[in-house]
Design an enzyme around this catalytic site. Structure first.
Site, PDB file in Angstrom:
ATOM      1  N   HIS A 221      -1.052   0.293  -9.539  1.00  0.00           N
ATOM      2  CA  HIS A 221      -1.769  -0.626  -8.648  1.00  0.00           C
ATOM      3  C   HIS A 221      -2.250  -1.844  -9.466  1.00  0.00           C
ATOM      4  O   HIS A 221      -3.441  -2.134  -9.539  1.00  0.00           O
ATOM      5  CB  HIS A 221      -2.940   0.073  -7.947  1.00  0.00           C
ATOM      6  CG  HIS A 221      -3.376  -0.672  -6.702  1.00  0.00           C
ATOM      7  ND1 HIS A 221      -3.782  -0.063  -5.556  1.00  0.00           N
ATOM      8  CD2 HIS A 221      -3.456  -2.002  -6.431  1.00  0.00           C
ATOM      9  CE1 HIS A 221      -4.112  -0.962  -4.640  1.00  0.00           C
ATOM     10  NE2 HIS A 221      -3.913  -2.156  -5.161  1.00  0.00           N
TER      11      HIS A 221
ATOM     12  N   ARG B 195       0.846  -1.195   0.000  1.00  0.00           N
ATOM     13  CA  ARG B 195       0.000   0.000   0.000  1.00  0.00           C
ATOM     14  C   ARG B 195       0.878   1.241   0.000  1.00  0.00           C
ATOM     15  O   ARG B 195       1.940   1.264   0.644  1.00  0.00           O
ATOM     16  CB  ARG B 195      -0.902   0.030   1.245  1.00  0.00           C
ATOM     17  CG  ARG B 195      -2.060  -0.935   1.199  1.00  0.00           C
ATOM     18  CD  ARG B 195      -3.106  -0.530   0.144  1.00  0.00           C
ATOM     19  NE  ARG B 195      -4.255  -1.437   0.140  1.00  0.00           N
ATOM     20  CZ  ARG B 195      -4.393  -2.490  -0.664  1.00  0.00           C
ATOM     21  NH1 ARG B 195      -3.466  -2.781  -1.555  1.00  0.00           N
ATOM     22  NH2 ARG B 195      -5.478  -3.241  -0.601  1.00  0.00           N
TER      23      ARG B 195
HETATM   24  P1  NDP Z   1      -1.749 -11.454   5.314  1.00  0.00           P
HETATM   25  O1  NDP Z   1      -2.689 -10.921   6.318  1.00  0.00           O
HETATM   26  O2  NDP Z   1      -1.858 -12.884   4.909  1.00  0.00           O
HETATM   27  O3  NDP Z   1      -0.236 -11.242   5.824  1.00  0.00           O
HETATM   28  C1  NDP Z   1       0.173 -10.105   6.477  1.00  0.00           C
HETATM   29  C2  NDP Z   1       1.610 -10.316   6.968  1.00  0.00           C
HETATM   30  O4  NDP Z   1       2.081  -9.063   7.497  1.00  0.00           O
HETATM   31  C3  NDP Z   1       1.682 -11.330   8.115  1.00  0.00           C
HETATM   32  O5  NDP Z   1       2.888 -12.078   8.009  1.00  0.00           O
HETATM   33  C4  NDP Z   1       1.743 -10.433   9.352  1.00  0.00           C
HETATM   34  O6  NDP Z   1       2.424 -10.997  10.470  1.00  0.00           O
HETATM   35  C5  NDP Z   1       2.567  -9.278   8.825  1.00  0.00           C
HETATM   36  N1  NDP Z   1       2.349  -8.087   9.637  1.00  0.00           N
HETATM   37  C6  NDP Z   1       1.194  -7.438   9.911  1.00  0.00           C
HETATM   38  N2  NDP Z   1       1.410  -6.394  10.743  1.00  0.00           N
HETATM   39  C7  NDP Z   1       2.736  -6.403  11.001  1.00  0.00           C
HETATM   40  C8  NDP Z   1       3.577  -5.602  11.815  1.00  0.00           C
HETATM   41  N3  NDP Z   1       3.092  -4.573  12.524  1.00  0.00           N
HETATM   42  N4  NDP Z   1       4.889  -5.908  11.870  1.00  0.00           N
HETATM   43  C9  NDP Z   1       5.396  -6.950  11.169  1.00  0.00           C
HETATM   44  N5  NDP Z   1       4.647  -7.754  10.378  1.00  0.00           N
HETATM   45  C10 NDP Z   1       3.340  -7.484  10.298  1.00  0.00           C
HETATM   46  O7  NDP Z   1      -1.838 -10.496   4.047  1.00  0.00           O
HETATM   47  P2  NDP Z   1      -1.598 -10.851   2.510  1.00  0.00           P
HETATM   48  O8  NDP Z   1      -0.265 -11.494   2.384  1.00  0.00           O
HETATM   49  O9  NDP Z   1      -2.766 -11.580   1.950  1.00  0.00           O
HETATM   50  O10 NDP Z   1      -1.618  -9.381   1.847  1.00  0.00           O
HETATM   51  C11 NDP Z   1      -0.721  -8.378   2.260  1.00  0.00           C
HETATM   52  C12 NDP Z   1      -1.117  -7.032   1.650  1.00  0.00           C
HETATM   53  O11 NDP Z   1      -0.798  -6.973   0.268  1.00  0.00           O
HETATM   54  C13 NDP Z   1      -2.607  -6.701   1.677  1.00  0.00           C
HETATM   55  O12 NDP Z   1      -3.004  -6.232   2.943  1.00  0.00           O
HETATM   56  C14 NDP Z   1      -2.734  -5.636   0.606  1.00  0.00           C
HETATM   57  O13 NDP Z   1      -2.611  -4.349   1.169  1.00  0.00           O
HETATM   58  C15 NDP Z   1      -1.547  -5.902  -0.314  1.00  0.00           C
HETATM   59  N6  NDP Z   1      -1.980  -6.308  -1.664  1.00  0.00           N
HETATM   60  C16 NDP Z   1      -1.634  -5.525  -2.745  1.00  0.00           C
HETATM   61  C17 NDP Z   1      -2.020  -5.885  -4.015  1.00  0.00           C
HETATM   62  C18 NDP Z   1      -1.621  -5.074  -5.195  1.00  0.00           C
HETATM   63  O14 NDP Z   1      -2.109  -5.316  -6.304  1.00  0.00           O
HETATM   64  N7  NDP Z   1      -0.734  -4.124  -5.055  1.00  0.00           N
HETATM   65  C19 NDP Z   1      -2.815  -7.093  -4.268  1.00  0.00           C
HETATM   66  C20 NDP Z   1      -3.102  -7.855  -3.073  1.00  0.00           C
HETATM   67  C21 NDP Z   1      -2.702  -7.449  -1.829  1.00  0.00           C
HETATM   68  P3  NDP Z   1       1.898 -12.341  11.170  1.00  0.00           P
HETATM   69  O15 NDP Z   1       2.250 -13.438  10.194  1.00  0.00           O
HETATM   70  O16 NDP Z   1       2.691 -12.426  12.399  1.00  0.00           O
HETATM   71  O17 NDP Z   1       0.410 -12.173  11.377  1.00  0.00           O
HETATM   72  C1  OXD Z   2      -5.819  -6.088  -2.834  1.00  0.00           C
HETATM   73  C2  OXD Z   2      -5.432  -5.195  -3.921  1.00  0.00           C
HETATM   74  O1  OXD Z   2      -5.742  -5.710  -1.667  1.00  0.00           O
HETATM   75  O2  OXD Z   2      -5.739  -5.509  -5.090  1.00  0.00           O
HETATM   76  O3  OXD Z   2      -6.226  -7.222  -3.141  1.00  0.00           O
HETATM   77  O4  OXD Z   2      -4.778  -4.187  -3.685  1.00  0.00           O
END
Ligand code: NDP
Ligand code: OXD
Length: 309
Positions: free
Chosen positions: A272, A224
């Site tokens: 994006h 993001r």
């Molecule tokens: P998940 O919820 O599966 O994973 C999130 C990860 O981030 C987990 O490992 C979590 O830790 C870690 N995390 C969260 N907060 C913290 C913190 N404060 N400090 C350290 N680590 C942290 O999310 P996804 O993998 O499914 O997706 C991640 C992000 O990717 C989405 O939220 C979205 O914003 C972005 N995205 C962007 C897209 C694009 O097209 N650009 C498409 C899809 C997604 P823990 O394992 O310990 O819970």
């Molecule tokens: C998502 C994205 O969060 O597309 O899936 O950004």
């Protein structure tokens, strides 16, 4: 059963057939004329207008069209008694892995330098280190980060991951929490951000963090725009501490015409578009969620809204 679909207008057309085929008794509603508020049982949404979901008295589940739910969490009017289910879909995951692997390889091989050299008809090879001497650090080891880590490790890269809680992954060096962030950053040459946007991760990619990376490190932000302090990145690129950045997401989207990123020689921009939720595979997850809701079974991939992801 009525489902309110909210997204960009052109996306409804690509979703309609898949939704109607997968959920035969579905009554699909869209904005602006979605009928009686009382009818709506489910909402499948991306950036819904603030307050709209709260006004639906019989809403049972909010399905996010994306993996991220910051587009919902930022709505002060989001109802707090309705479960939010986020998108965990193989097509979204594989699209993200393709994007990150492609860009890690570009950074690793110095493709930006060759693009520049081509404009000057300059013939200068650059020898990258072997992959196992190249540290890629992934911030966020969830659904997306873990898949990316596995594929990069398969290609031979020295992969490290950082998450909130400790997670063991075969072949990956794992770090957790604020205490281990510096150790994670110290050797990271290509930094990939795949964190969710929460209060804790807002502006996390800032000058202090960049200063802890080795000189010449590069950054890929596919999570993001809210994670990145844009002027700190530009300063790091301009003073030579950072070598390049690939950015898919921005504080304000679409990116303003006069934004300095557009013309910065060390920045690569995608709109994006790192990955998309494809209806062909993800409608099955929506159908399964509705089935579970109707039969009173536990929902999958429910977001902990207090934690923020
Ligand atoms: P998940 O919820 O599966 O994973 C999130 C990860 O981030 C987990 O490992 C979590 O830790 C870690 N995390 C969260 N907060 C913290 C913190 N404060 N400090 C350290 N680590 C942290 O999310 P996804 O993998 O499914 O997706 C991640 C992000 O990717 C989405 O939220 C979205 O914003 C972005 N995205 C962007 C897209 C694009 O097209 N650009 C498409 C899809 C997604 P823990 O394992 O310990 O819970
Ligand atoms: C998502 C994205 O969060 O597309 O899936 O950004």
């Amino acid at each position: 059963m009525a489902l309110l679909f909210i997204s960009e207008q052109n996306r409804v057309d690509s979703w309609r057939d898949y939704l109607e085929k997968e959920i035969p008794d579905l009554d699909l509603r869209t904005l602006p004329d979605y009928g009686n508020k009382e009818d709506i049982d489910y909402a499948l949404v991306w950036q819904p207008p603030s307050g709209l979901l709260k006004s639906l008295p019989n809403l049972k589940v909010i399905f996010s069209l994306g993996a991220g739910i910051d587009h919902l969490a930022s709505d002060p009017e989001l109802p707090d008694n309705i479960p939010v289910v986020r998108m965990v879909d193989p097509s979204l995951t594989s699209g993200m892995t393709e994007y990150v692997v492609m860009n890690v390889l570009n950074h690793h091989k110095g493709m930006r330098l060759y693009r520049d050299q081509q404009t000057r008809k300059e013939w200068s090879p650059h020898i990258p280190p072997v992959t196992w001497d190249r540290r890629v650090g992934i911030m966020g080891m969830g659904v997306l980060g873990s898949d990316v880590a596995g594929k990069l490790s398969y290609l031979g890269f020295d992969v490290a991951g950082w998450s909130r809680t400790h997670r063991e992954r075969p072949g990956i060096k794992t770090f957790a929490g604020a205490d281990q962030l510096d150790d994670f950053l110290r050797e990271t040459e290509i930094l990939v951000c795949l964190l969710p946007l929460t209060d804790e991760t807002f502006d996390i990619l800032n000058k202090d963090l960049f200063a802890k990376l080795p000189k010449g490190a590069s950054v890929i932000n596919a999570a993001r725009g809210g994670h990145l302090v844009e002027e700190d990145l530009i300063a790091g690129l301009d003073n030579g501490h950072l070598s390049e950045a690939t950015l898919d997401v921005f504080k304000s989207e679409p990116l303003d015409n006069d934004h300095p990123f557009w013309s910065h020689p060390k920045v690569t921009i995608t709109p994006h578009a790192a990955s998309f939720t494809h209806p062909s595979s993800s409608v099955r997850l929506i159908a399964e969620g509705i089935r579970r809701s109707e039969s009173g079974e536990e929902l999958l991939n429910v977001v902990d809204m207090k934690r923020g992801y």
